[in-house]
Design an enzyme around this catalytic site. Structure first.
Site, PDB file in Angstrom:
ATOM      1  N   ASP A 136      46.721   5.122 135.810  1.00  0.00           N
ATOM      2  CA  ASP A 136      47.600   4.318 136.665  1.00  0.00           C
ATOM      3  C   ASP A 136      47.427   4.756 138.118  1.00  0.00           C
ATOM      4  O   ASP A 136      47.082   5.907 138.384  1.00  0.00           O
ATOM      5  CB  ASP A 136      49.070   4.542 136.282  1.00  0.00           C
ATOM      6  CG  ASP A 136      49.490   3.770 135.035  1.00  0.00           C
ATOM      7  OD1 ASP A 136      48.703   2.947 134.537  1.00  0.00           O
ATOM      8  OD2 ASP A 136      50.627   4.000 134.569  1.00  0.00           O
ATOM      9  N   ARG A 186      41.546  -2.214 136.648  1.00  0.00           N
ATOM     10  CA  ARG A 186      42.769  -3.030 136.640  1.00  0.00           C
ATOM     11  C   ARG A 186      43.153  -3.359 138.080  1.00  0.00           C
ATOM     12  O   ARG A 186      43.228  -2.475 138.923  1.00  0.00           O
ATOM     13  CB  ARG A 186      43.916  -2.254 135.992  1.00  0.00           C
ATOM     14  CG  ARG A 186      45.264  -2.985 136.062  1.00  0.00           C
ATOM     15  CD  ARG A 186      46.451  -2.072 135.724  1.00  0.00           C
ATOM     16  NE  ARG A 186      46.354  -1.493 134.406  1.00  0.00           N
ATOM     17  CZ  ARG A 186      47.008  -0.385 134.041  1.00  0.00           C
ATOM     18  NH1 ARG A 186      47.791   0.253 134.887  1.00  0.00           N
ATOM     19  NH2 ARG A 186      46.870   0.088 132.817  1.00  0.00           N
TER      20      ARG A 186
HETATM   21  P1  FAD Z   1      55.353 -10.703 141.411  1.00  0.00           P
HETATM   22  O1  FAD Z   1      55.041 -11.062 142.824  1.00  0.00           O
HETATM   23  O2  FAD Z   1      56.328  -9.632 141.105  1.00  0.00           O
HETATM   24  O3  FAD Z   1      55.835 -11.974 140.642  1.00  0.00           O
HETATM   25  C1  FAD Z   1      55.163 -13.186 140.850  1.00  0.00           C
HETATM   26  C2  FAD Z   1      55.694 -14.236 139.930  1.00  0.00           C
HETATM   27  O4  FAD Z   1      55.530 -13.838 138.572  1.00  0.00           O
HETATM   28  C3  FAD Z   1      57.164 -14.516 140.059  1.00  0.00           C
HETATM   29  O5  FAD Z   1      57.432 -15.331 141.158  1.00  0.00           O
HETATM   30  C4  FAD Z   1      57.418 -15.195 138.730  1.00  0.00           C
HETATM   31  O6  FAD Z   1      56.947 -16.500 138.761  1.00  0.00           O
HETATM   32  C5  FAD Z   1      56.559 -14.376 137.791  1.00  0.00           C
HETATM   33  N1  FAD Z   1      57.374 -13.304 137.203  1.00  0.00           N
HETATM   34  C6  FAD Z   1      57.441 -12.016 137.605  1.00  0.00           C
HETATM   35  N2  FAD Z   1      58.311 -11.337 136.822  1.00  0.00           N
HETATM   36  C7  FAD Z   1      58.794 -12.217 135.921  1.00  0.00           C
HETATM   37  C8  FAD Z   1      59.735 -12.138 134.862  1.00  0.00           C
HETATM   38  N3  FAD Z   1      60.378 -11.010 134.584  1.00  0.00           N
HETATM   39  N4  FAD Z   1      59.979 -13.254 134.144  1.00  0.00           N
HETATM   40  C9  FAD Z   1      59.354 -14.407 134.430  1.00  0.00           C
HETATM   41  N5  FAD Z   1      58.470 -14.537 135.427  1.00  0.00           N
HETATM   42  C10 FAD Z   1      58.192 -13.473 136.161  1.00  0.00           C
HETATM   43  N6  FAD Z   1      51.579  -1.075 139.907  1.00  0.00           N
HETATM   44  C11 FAD Z   1      51.059   0.034 140.489  1.00  0.00           C
HETATM   45  O7  FAD Z   1      51.357   0.301 141.658  1.00  0.00           O
HETATM   46  N7  FAD Z   1      50.214   0.863 139.788  1.00  0.00           N
HETATM   47  C12 FAD Z   1      49.832   0.600 138.512  1.00  0.00           C
HETATM   48  O8  FAD Z   1      49.064   1.381 137.933  1.00  0.00           O
HETATM   49  C13 FAD Z   1      50.336  -0.583 137.886  1.00  0.00           C
HETATM   50  N8  FAD Z   1      49.987  -0.914 136.625  1.00  0.00           N
HETATM   51  C14 FAD Z   1      50.400  -2.124 136.113  1.00  0.00           C
HETATM   52  C15 FAD Z   1      49.950  -2.530 134.865  1.00  0.00           C
HETATM   53  C16 FAD Z   1      50.278  -3.779 134.355  1.00  0.00           C
HETATM   54  C17 FAD Z   1      49.737  -4.206 133.031  1.00  0.00           C
HETATM   55  C18 FAD Z   1      51.108  -4.647 135.134  1.00  0.00           C
HETATM   56  C19 FAD Z   1      51.453  -6.021 134.645  1.00  0.00           C
HETATM   57  C20 FAD Z   1      51.590  -4.233 136.344  1.00  0.00           C
HETATM   58  C21 FAD Z   1      51.262  -2.985 136.848  1.00  0.00           C
HETATM   59  N9  FAD Z   1      51.740  -2.553 138.086  1.00  0.00           N
HETATM   60  C22 FAD Z   1      51.236  -1.400 138.633  1.00  0.00           C
HETATM   61  C23 FAD Z   1      52.848  -3.279 138.765  1.00  0.00           C
HETATM   62  C24 FAD Z   1      52.350  -4.311 139.751  1.00  0.00           C
HETATM   63  O9  FAD Z   1      51.767  -3.660 140.852  1.00  0.00           O
HETATM   64  C25 FAD Z   1      53.518  -5.194 140.236  1.00  0.00           C
HETATM   65  O10 FAD Z   1      54.499  -4.410 140.842  1.00  0.00           O
HETATM   66  C26 FAD Z   1      54.176  -5.996 139.137  1.00  0.00           C
HETATM   67  O11 FAD Z   1      53.277  -6.402 138.157  1.00  0.00           O
HETATM   68  C27 FAD Z   1      54.818  -7.249 139.711  1.00  0.00           C
HETATM   69  O12 FAD Z   1      53.823  -8.061 140.340  1.00  0.00           O
HETATM   70  P2  FAD Z   1      53.291  -9.452 139.781  1.00  0.00           P
HETATM   71  O13 FAD Z   1      51.832  -9.488 140.047  1.00  0.00           O
HETATM   72  O14 FAD Z   1      53.665  -9.619 138.369  1.00  0.00           O
HETATM   73  O15 FAD Z   1      53.911 -10.508 140.732  1.00  0.00           O
END
Ligand code: FAD
Length: 309
Positions: A136, A186
């Site tokens: 991560d 990732r």
């Molecule tokens: P966002 O901008 O949060 O959401 C965009 C859109 O997605 C929203 O407008 C909505 O339409 C939809 N959405 C989001 N949440 C929901 C919900 N609960 N229900 C329905 N729709 C929703 N971050 C790190 O800094 N380091 C890491 O190592 C890391 N690993 C990750 C691994 C995985 C598998 C994932 C999925 C995320 C990881 N993250 C990590 C977190 C990532 O950086 C984001 O903070 C997090 O995924 C939210 O961003 P998003 O791309 O989903 O978009």
């Protein structure tokens, strides 16, 4: 300044000991916690993994805990991963489930060499189990250290996965450098509060950067892992993957456990590899509060469940 007062309130609540005790002991909050966290034990993690695998999904498991300044705690985290990897192997799940590791949980803040040695032990166990490890990515002060450790580990285990965050200015360069044959990368937006000197403050810029980095990964010879729930980005990835001649199976989608589960199944049913990031362990509170802060709708759901018990 934090423009989202609800987010600030939740993050303040996350630091408040009495709120934490209420959340941890209220009987219904157990169910709500269980929507986002597999449970506290290895057996809980394995049970959730089996259910997801039966639904056609793949999994990456995260033993919760970060920012350790205590080598005994780091050792406890390593032991938890070793036990988990043994169980995944014994139960025939290791070909569908890997692990995600936060280096700060295995000693990175104490000493980079200790974190490297602990990560090596986890990689050795993953190799014996027949699966992989992804490191991560945490806040920007750790990026160089994490990429150095990644480079060391990949000399022995080329399958160790990297994570890059599109909110950082540096990330397109990292994407181009990492998009080589055999590498697993990732791409996420990034989850930490970062200064404008290193990160894009505007979400639209973060999204544009995500698309640029996705293109760089798809153009390269590595295996991209697109971690996002964002419906617009999921659509763009499908278009770009096709434009780059990428077939399903030559890249994957990743989402968090409990977030957009129907979308996870829909993508899997279309023939895509979908990996669900499944957190588990005793230290679930901070993780849960960060997910609440990201999305007010989750908080409303959570508070309602707490109040109507
Ligand atoms: P966002 O901008 O949060 O959401 C965009 C859109 O997605 C929203 O407008 C909505 O339409 C939809 N959405 C989001 N949440 C929901 C919900 N609960 N229900 C329905 N729709 C929703 N971050 C790190 O800094 N380091 C890491 O190592 C890391 N690993 C990750 C691994 C995985 C598998 C994932 C999925 C995320 C990881 N993250 C990590 C977190 C990532 O950086 C984001 O903070 C997090 O995924 C939210 O961003 P998003 O791309 O989903 O978009």
């Amino acid at each position: 300044p934090d423009v989202n007062p609800l987010r600030s309130l939740i993050l303040a609540a996350a630091r408040n000991g009495s709120i934490r005790r209420v959340v941890a002991t209220a009987p219904v909050s157990r169910d709500v916690v269980r929507r986002f966290v597999a449970g506290e034990t290895t057996s809980d993690a394995v049970a959730v993994t089996r259910r997801l695998v039966e639904d056609g999904l793949t999994v990456t498991l995260d033993y919760l805990g970060e920012d350790t300044t205590d080598s005994a705690q780091a050792e406890h985290t390593v032991q938890s991963y070793l036990e988990l990897l043994d169980r995944l192997h014994a139960e025939g799940l290791a070909d569908r489930a890997e692990v995600s590791v936060k280096l700060s949980a295995v000693g990175q803040m104490l000493d980079e060499d200790l974190a490297l040695e602990n990560a090596r032990r986890i990689c050795r166990a993953a190799e014996a189990a027949g699966t992989t490890v992804t490191l991560d990515m945490e806040d920007h002060t750790t990026t160089d250290s994490t990429l150095r450790i990644l480079g060391e580990l990949r000399k022995t285990w080329p399958w160790v996965g990297a994570v890059i965050q599109s909110y950082l200015h540096r990330t397109l360069d990292d994407a181009e450098r990492l998009a080589a044959e055999g590498s697993r990368v990732r791409l996420c937006k990034g989850a930490y509060k970062e200064p404008e000197s290193v990160a894009y403050p505007e979400m639209t810029e973060v999204d544009k950067s995500y698309v640029r980095c996705a293109n760089a990964l798809l153009a390269g010879d590595g295996y991209p892992m697109f971690a996002t729930h964002d419906p617009r980005l999921v659509r763009i990835i499908a278009e770009r993957a096709e434009a780059h001649g990428r077939k399903p199976g030559s890249f994957e989608h990743q989402m968090l456990y409990g977030i957009r589960p129907e979308e996870q199944l829909r993508l899997a049913q279309q023939g895509h590899t979908v990996r669900v990031y499944v957190p588990y362990g005793e230290e679930w509170y901070g993780y849960l509060m960060r997910r609440m802060a990201e999305r007010p709708a989750n908080t409303t759901f959570f508070l309602r469940a707490l109040l109507t018990r």
